[in-house]
Design a protein around this motif. Structure first.
Motif, PDB file in Angstrom:
ATOM      1  N   GLY A  58       5.710 -43.997   5.798  1.00 48.27           N
ATOM      2  CA  GLY A  58       4.394 -43.282   6.276  1.00 48.27           C
ATOM      3  C   GLY A  58       2.995 -44.367   6.347  1.00 48.27           C
ATOM      4  N   ALA A  59       3.311 -45.505   5.510  1.00 47.57           N
ATOM      5  CA  ALA A  59       2.374 -46.186   5.298  1.00 47.57           C
ATOM      6  C   ALA A  59       2.220 -47.106   6.860  1.00 47.57           C
ATOM      7  CB  ALA A  59       2.386 -47.278   4.254  1.00 47.57           C
ATOM      8  N   VAL A  60       3.522 -47.443   7.274  1.00 47.96           N
ATOM      9  CA  VAL A  60       3.476 -48.242   8.501  1.00 47.96           C
ATOM     10  C   VAL A  60       3.178 -47.308   9.590  1.00 47.96           C
ATOM     11  CG1 VAL A  60       5.170 -49.178  10.199  1.00 47.96           C
ATOM     12  CG2 VAL A  60       5.424 -49.773   7.803  1.00 47.96           C
ATOM     13  N   GLN A  61       3.479 -46.061   9.681  1.00 51.57           N
ATOM     14  CA  GLN A  61       2.966 -44.995  10.792  1.00 51.57           C
ATOM     15  C   GLN A  61       1.562 -44.845  10.735  1.00 51.57           C
ATOM     16  OE1 GLN A  61       5.467 -43.901  12.998  1.00 51.57           O
ATOM     17  NE2 GLN A  61       3.392 -43.165  14.195  1.00 51.57           N
ATOM     18  N   ALA A  62       0.904 -44.908   9.637  1.00 57.82           N
ATOM     19  CA  ALA A  62      -0.364 -44.763   9.272  1.00 57.82           C
ATOM     20  C   ALA A  62      -1.074 -45.931   9.960  1.00 57.82           C
ATOM     21  CB  ALA A  62      -0.926 -44.512   7.977  1.00 57.82           C
ATOM     22  N   ALA A  63      -0.852 -47.151   9.772  1.00 55.91           N
ATOM     23  CA  ALA A  63      -1.142 -48.589  10.304  1.00 55.91           C
ATOM     24  C   ALA A  63      -1.211 -48.504  11.627  1.00 55.91           C
ATOM     25  CB  ALA A  63      -0.552 -49.695   9.644  1.00 55.91           C
ATOM     26  N   ILE A  64      -0.299 -47.980  12.207  1.00 57.28           N
ATOM     27  CA  ILE A  64      -0.099 -48.034  14.011  1.00 57.28           C
ATOM     28  C   ILE A  64      -0.982 -47.021  14.504  1.00 57.28           C
ATOM     29  CG2 ILE A  64       1.660 -47.184  15.724  1.00 57.28           C
ATOM     30  CD1 ILE A  64       3.888 -48.165  13.921  1.00 57.28           C
ATOM     31  N   GLU A  65      -1.120 -45.786  13.746  1.00 56.34           N
ATOM     32  CA  GLU A  65      -2.148 -44.766  14.418  1.00 56.34           C
ATOM     33  C   GLU A  65      -3.552 -45.260  13.994  1.00 56.34           C
ATOM     34  OE1 GLU A  65      -1.111 -41.076  12.441  1.00 56.34           O
ATOM     35  OE2 GLU A  65       0.906 -41.060  13.270  1.00 56.34           O
ATOM     36  N   ALA A  66      -3.707 -45.910  12.994  1.00 60.95           N
ATOM     37  CA  ALA A  66      -5.180 -46.480  12.721  1.00 60.95           C
ATOM     38  C   ALA A  66      -5.735 -47.655  13.797  1.00 60.95           C
ATOM     39  CB  ALA A  66      -5.366 -47.122  11.475  1.00 60.95           C
ATOM     40  N   HIS A  67      -4.600 -48.358  14.127  1.00 59.82           N
ATOM     41  CA  HIS A  67      -4.952 -49.579  15.253  1.00 59.82           C
ATOM     42  C   HIS A  67      -5.267 -49.025  16.471  1.00 59.82           C
ATOM     43  CE1 HIS A  67      -3.898 -52.413  18.169  1.00 59.82           C
ATOM     44  NE2 HIS A  67      -4.064 -53.408  17.226  1.00 59.82           N
ATOM     45  N   ASP A  68      -4.508 -47.649  17.016  1.00 52.12           N
ATOM     46  CA  ASP A  68      -4.839 -46.994  18.143  1.00 52.12           C
ATOM     47  C   ASP A  68      -6.095 -46.376  17.910  1.00 52.12           C
ATOM     48  OD1 ASP A  68      -2.658 -48.132  18.948  1.00 52.12           O
ATOM     49  OD2 ASP A  68      -1.233 -46.372  18.703  1.00 52.12           O
ATOM     50  N   ASN A  69      -6.741 -46.104  16.855  1.00 49.11           N
ATOM     51  CA  ASN A  69      -7.911 -45.230  16.556  1.00 49.11           C
ATOM     52  C   ASN A  69      -8.827 -46.086  15.849  1.00 49.11           C
ATOM     53  OD1 ASN A  69      -9.705 -43.414  16.505  1.00 49.11           O
ATOM     54  ND2 ASN A  69      -8.340 -41.719  15.750  1.00 49.11           N
ATOM     55  N   PRO A  70      -9.882 -46.591  16.457  1.00 52.50           N
ATOM     56  CA  PRO A  70     -10.778 -47.537  15.576  1.00 52.50           C
ATOM     57  C   PRO A  70     -11.550 -46.713  14.834  1.00 52.50           C
ATOM     58  CG  PRO A  70     -10.720 -48.036  18.202  1.00 52.50           C
ATOM     59  CD  PRO A  70      -9.943 -46.738  18.020  1.00 52.50           C
ATOM     60  N   ASP A  71     -11.946 -45.365  15.011  1.00 51.55           N
ATOM     61  CA  ASP A  71     -12.746 -44.505  14.336  1.00 51.55           C
ATOM     62  C   ASP A  71     -12.172 -44.357  13.070  1.00 51.55           C
ATOM     63  OD1 ASP A  71     -14.174 -44.647  16.466  1.00 51.55           O
ATOM     64  OD2 ASP A  71     -13.625 -42.544  17.458  1.00 51.55           O
ATOM     65  N   VAL A  72     -10.876 -44.327  12.714  1.00 47.04           N
ATOM     66  CA  VAL A  72     -10.392 -44.138  11.449  1.00 47.04           C
ATOM     67  C   VAL A  72     -10.802 -45.247  10.511  1.00 47.04           C
ATOM     68  CG1 VAL A  72      -8.120 -43.977  10.135  1.00 47.04           C
ATOM     69  CG2 VAL A  72      -8.116 -43.180  12.256  1.00 47.04           C
ATOM     70  N   GLU A  73     -11.198 -44.747   9.274  1.00 48.26           N
ATOM     71  CA  GLU A  73     -11.618 -45.618   8.075  1.00 48.26           C
ATOM     72  C   GLU A  73     -10.287 -46.085   7.528  1.00 48.26           C
ATOM     73  OE1 GLU A  73     -14.559 -45.125   4.855  1.00 48.26           O
ATOM     74  OE2 GLU A  73     -15.535 -44.370   6.660  1.00 48.26           O
ATOM     75  N   ILE A  74     -10.240 -47.577   7.352  1.00 49.45           N
ATOM     76  CA  ILE A  74      -8.956 -47.977   6.831  1.00 49.45           C
ATOM     77  C   ILE A  74      -9.367 -48.706   5.271  1.00 49.45           C
ATOM     78  CG2 ILE A  74      -7.720 -48.199   9.052  1.00 49.45           C
ATOM     79  CD1 ILE A  74      -8.061 -51.248   8.616  1.00 49.45           C
ATOM     80  N   GLY A  75      -8.401 -48.496   4.449  1.00 47.27           N
ATOM     81  CA  GLY A  75      -8.609 -49.172   2.910  1.00 47.27           C
ATOM     82  C   GLY A  75      -7.783 -50.404   3.106  1.00 47.27           C
TER      83      GLY A  75
END
Ligand SMILES: [Zn+2]
Length: 176
Positions: free
Chosen positions: A88-105
């Motif tokens: 799930g962490a890898v998946q979330a990182a891929i999704e966050a990369h495609d969506n710059p609006d996502v705030e990442i920790g």
């Protein structure tokens, strides 16, 4: 190979045997995912694995300090960085990369380098990010001052591995 687990080393006798001192066979950095418990994956018991777990099996200073304890105090000679399929962490990182609006920790920030590297590779994006992350973390550890001298004299091996949730098979993908 039936894939049956034997659950060794989980008896009261084993608990007593190691109560005063631990000599783990390996230190394992793996994901916090509930399906990837290293003791169960490797079918070992109490006292066998020094487990450090964090989502995405990334490294920060706390993880590094824990692994250092296993290697330099407990004299563990094998350190395994274990990623896994359907992470799930890898998946979330891929999704966050495609969506710059996502705030990442901090955790997704650690994984971002691997997403960027994997974007230029052929093949399955998820698989490439997961493997890139394992290799990056394993090599980062291997370059640490506290580990590198041990590796050069053959007293420590760092292995990068991938665990398959469906088959239970752990594949080695990198080795110092
Ligand atoms: Zn995971």
């Amino acid at each position: 190979m039936a894939g049956l687990l034997e659950h060794p080393g989980q008896t009261p006798a084993r608990r007593s045997e190691i109560a005063n001192a631990q000599r783990p066979l390996a230190a394992v950095l793996s994901c916090a995912d509930s399906r990837t418990s290293p003791e169960i994956v490797f079918d070992v018991g109490l006292g066998d694995i020094f487990a450090v777990r964090v989502a995405g099996n990334v490294v920060d200073h706390l993880v590094l300090e824990s692994l250092d304890f296993a290697v330099n105090n407990l004299k563990t000679t094998l350190l395994i960085v274990m990623g896994h399929r359907r992470c799930g962490a890898v998946q979330a990182a891929i999704e966050a990369h495609d969506n710059p609006d996502v705030e990442i920790g901090p955790m997704l920030r650690e994984l971002r380098t691997s997403v960027v590297a994997a974007k230029s590779m052929t093949g399955d994006l998820f698989e490439n990010v997961m493997r890139q992350n394992v290799i990056r973390v394993a090599r980062r550890l291997a370059a640490e001052n506290r580990f590198a001298p041990l590796i050069s004299v053959g007293k420590l091996i760092i292995v990068g591995a991938a665990y398959d949730l469906d088959t239970g098979i752990v594949t080695v993908i990198d080795r110092t």
